[in-house]
Design an enzyme around this catalytic site. Structure first.
Site, PDB file in Angstrom:
ATOM      1  N   ARG A 186       0.612   5.966 -10.459  1.00  0.00           N
ATOM      2  CA  ARG A 186       0.995   4.829  -9.603  1.00  0.00           C
ATOM      3  C   ARG A 186       0.250   4.896  -8.267  1.00  0.00           C
ATOM      4  O   ARG A 186      -0.142   3.865  -7.724  1.00  0.00           O
ATOM      5  CB  ARG A 186       2.511   4.839  -9.348  1.00  0.00           C
ATOM      6  N   ARG A 233      13.765  14.127  -6.061  1.00  0.00           N
ATOM      7  CA  ARG A 233      14.877  13.184  -6.198  1.00  0.00           C
ATOM      8  C   ARG A 233      15.695  13.469  -7.457  1.00  0.00           C
ATOM      9  O   ARG A 233      15.157  13.796  -8.510  1.00  0.00           O
ATOM     10  CB  ARG A 233      14.349  11.745  -6.264  1.00  0.00           C
ATOM     11  N   LYS A 291       8.747   2.236   2.591  1.00  0.00           N
ATOM     12  CA  LYS A 291       8.343   0.897   3.030  1.00  0.00           C
ATOM     13  C   LYS A 291       9.497  -0.097   2.960  1.00  0.00           C
ATOM     14  O   LYS A 291       9.715  -0.872   3.889  1.00  0.00           O
ATOM     15  CB  LYS A 291       7.172   0.411   2.159  1.00  0.00           C
ATOM     16  N   ARG A 295      -2.498  -8.598  -2.255  1.00  0.00           N
ATOM     17  CA  ARG A 295      -2.789  -7.387  -3.010  1.00  0.00           C
ATOM     18  C   ARG A 295      -4.288  -7.247  -3.244  1.00  0.00           C
ATOM     19  O   ARG A 295      -4.777  -6.166  -3.550  1.00  0.00           O
ATOM     20  CB  ARG A 295      -2.031  -7.479  -4.344  1.00  0.00           C
ATOM     21  N   ARG A 303      14.655  10.852 -12.458  1.00  0.00           N
ATOM     22  CA  ARG A 303      14.236   9.597 -13.077  1.00  0.00           C
ATOM     23  C   ARG A 303      12.868   9.790 -13.689  1.00  0.00           C
ATOM     24  O   ARG A 303      12.031  10.506 -13.157  1.00  0.00           O
ATOM     25  CB  ARG A 303      14.168   8.477 -12.037  1.00  0.00           C
TER      26      ARG A 303
END
Ligand SMILES: [Zn+2]
Length: 211
Positions: free
Chosen positions: A167, A123, A13, A88, A156
Site C-alpha cells: 500500500r 495494532r 491523516k 490523486r 487485522r
C-alpha cells in the site's frame, strides 16, 4: 481556506482532517464518499460515474473532478474545504485548476515507511468487542487478551507488514508526482507525524498558519 491533505496510511491523516475541519468549520471531502453520495443522489455527474462503476471500470479523471467540483459548490464549502485523497494524479490537479478551483495550501503529513510499518504492525483488535489496542502505544495487561472483556486480541489482515508495504508503494508512486507538482507552485507544506495526536496537530496548525 482551501486545503489539500496528503498522508500515507498510518500517518493519522483522517484524525488531523477531523481536527482541522472542526477548527475551521469547513468540511472534509473524500473522493470515495463524494462519489457514493453523487451516485446515490443521482446528480448528473453521479449518473455518469455510475455507468463506469456498473461496468466495472475506473471512473475517469474528468468525471471524478466534475463530482468534486459539484461538491465544493455546496454552501457548506463557502469558507473552504479539505480535499482528502484528491487530486490523486497530475491530470486531476490540472483539471482542478482549469475549473478555477483555487488551492491555498497542500499539507502533507509525513512519516517514514519503517515507522508506519511499526505502528500498524503493533495494532490489535479485540476479537469479541472490537476495542482497538496497540502493543506499543496502548497495550493491554498481557497483550494477549482484551482488558475490557477478556476476548482474544487479533491483528487485522490489512496491518500485515507485506500488505502495508505494497500500500505504501502505491501511495508513494501516486502521490510523489502530485506533491512535486504543488511544491513547484509553492503550495506544499510538510509536517512530520508525531506519536501523540496533539503534537501532530500543533505542527499542522503551524503549517496552516492557524496556530
Ligand atoms: Zn474485548
Amino acid at each position: 481556506m482551501n486545503i489539500v491533505l496528503f498522508g500515507p496510511p498510518g500517518a493519522g491523516k483522517g484524525t488531523q482532517a477531523e481536527i482541522i475541519s472542526e477548527k475551521l468549520n469547513i468540511p472534509t471531502i473524500s473522493t470515495g464518499a463524494v462519489l457514493r453520495e453523487a451516485m446515490k443522489n443521482q446528480t448528473p455527474t453521479g449518473i455518469k460515474a455510475k455507468e463506469y462503476v456498473e461496468a466495472g471500470k475506473l471512473v475517469p479523471d474528468e468525471v471524478v473532478t466534475a463530482i468534486i467540483k459539484e461538491r465544493i459548490s455546496f454552501p457548506d464549502c463557502s469558507k473552504g474545504f479539505i480535499l482528502d485523497g484528491f487530486p490523486r494524479t497530475i491530470p486531476q490537479a490540472d483539471a482542478l485548476e482549469e475549473m478555477g478551483v483555487e488551492i491555498d495550501v497542500v499539507l502533507s503529513i509525513e512519516i517514514s515507511d519503517g515507522e508506519i510499518i511499526k505502528r500498524l504492525a503493533a495494532r490489535r483488535l479485540c476479537e469479541d468487542c472490537g476495542t482497538p489496542y496497540s502493543v506499543i502505544f496502548n497495550p493491554t495487561k498481557d497483550n494477549i487478551h482484551c482488558d475490557k472483556c477478556g476476548g482474544k486480541l487479533i491483528s487485522r489482515k490489512d496491518d500485515d507488514p507485506e500488505v502495508i508495504k505494497s500500500r505504501l508503494e502505491t501511495y508513494h508512486s501516486q502521490t510523489e508526482p502530485v506533491k512535486a507538482y504543488y511544491d513547484r507552485k509553492g503550495l506544499l507544506q510538510t509536517v512530520t507525524s508525531q506519536i501523540e495526536v496533539y503534537d501532530t496537530t500543533r505542527l499542522v496548525f503551524e503549517a496552516l498558519g492557524i496556530a
